[in-house]
Scaffold this active site. Sequence first.
Site, PDB file in Angstrom:
ATOM      1  N   TYR A   1       1.057  -1.105  -0.294  1.00 19.70           N
ATOM      2  CA  TYR A   1       0.495   0.200   0.215  1.00 19.70           C
ATOM      3  C   TYR A   1       0.922   1.343   0.043  1.00 19.70           C
ATOM      4  O   TYR A   1       1.522   1.747   0.824  1.00 19.70           O
ATOM      5  CB  TYR A   1      -0.509   0.016   1.269  1.00 19.70           C
TER       6      TYR A   1
ATOM      7  N   LYS B   1      -0.600  -0.918  -4.125  1.00 21.28           N
ATOM      8  CA  LYS B   1      -2.302  -0.216  -4.712  1.00 21.28           C
ATOM      9  C   LYS B   1      -1.492   1.460  -3.913  1.00 21.28           C
ATOM     10  O   LYS B   1      -1.061   2.072  -3.691  1.00 21.28           O
ATOM     11  CB  LYS B   1      -2.801  -0.376  -2.989  1.00 21.28           C
TER      12      LYS B   1
END
Length: 302
Positions: free
Chosen positions: A134, A162
């Site tokens: 992320y 992400k």
Amino acid sequence: MTWKGVFPALTTKFTEDDTLDLSTFDLNLEAQLSAGVDGIILGGSLGEASTLSNEEKDVLVKHAVEKIAGKIPVVLNIAEASTREAVRIAESAADLGASGLMLLPPMRYKADERETVAYFKAIAKSTALPIMIYNNPVDYKIEVTVDMFAELLELDNIQAVKESTRDISNVTRLRNRFGDRISILCGVDTLAMEELVMGADGWVAGLVCAFPRETVAVYRLVKAGRLDEARAIYRWFMPLLELDLHPKLVQYIKLAEAHTEIGTEHVRLPRLPLVGQERERVETIIRKGLDTRPDLPEYLKL
């Protein structure tokens, strides 16, 4: 595991007395599955991860795995201050049947590049589960650069990112450097169509929690090359998608879930439900969206 498609970052449902509300979780999960999502993510920022006990995370993973029964992947987010605790949670997630992990950088300490890479690698080496990094320097103050990804991708189970840098050109940088070695999922609702058009593989979505069909429709229409149809839905969606950019995104999206009748407003302290002019402003956006909700094409057949 295939990191592709729409992965809702699910909110965590609570009862009025602040316990996990698994019946409402199931209601929302059914709406997500019916809409055609491709995976779910538990315990993210939108899932109020910092307020959940480890026992509650285990309950959520176990329950979701049982309910989904292999239809789509169940991914657990890990956001820990210590490498040791992150490794422990990764091991527990694997034991409970999770399909993959999403990893944030170390929490509450601004690690440098060497420390951040070491943190991610230590977790990845401790598990066989596939991993998505992320990358959100705006909110978490640590950027995972393209050069850092070059080190991380030495490990086979680090497979996806992400992408939440707010820089659409990062999709192209990653693709130019690594080709299809890394899957790219947009992590910012208001940039999703733009990143999908530029080659992102998927969308880790927030407003999908309240509007699952519209979210999946945009994704599938873009990938089918039906851009005019996708653009029309996306333009309708934008005022709602902007609710995902606020520090109170949890309260905003849970209020939207309540209005679409697939969730409640219950949040965990220190968060409080919305009141006054702020509540009126957000409800105005939600009501307008509901009043003008578009008819969708048969996107599930795409």
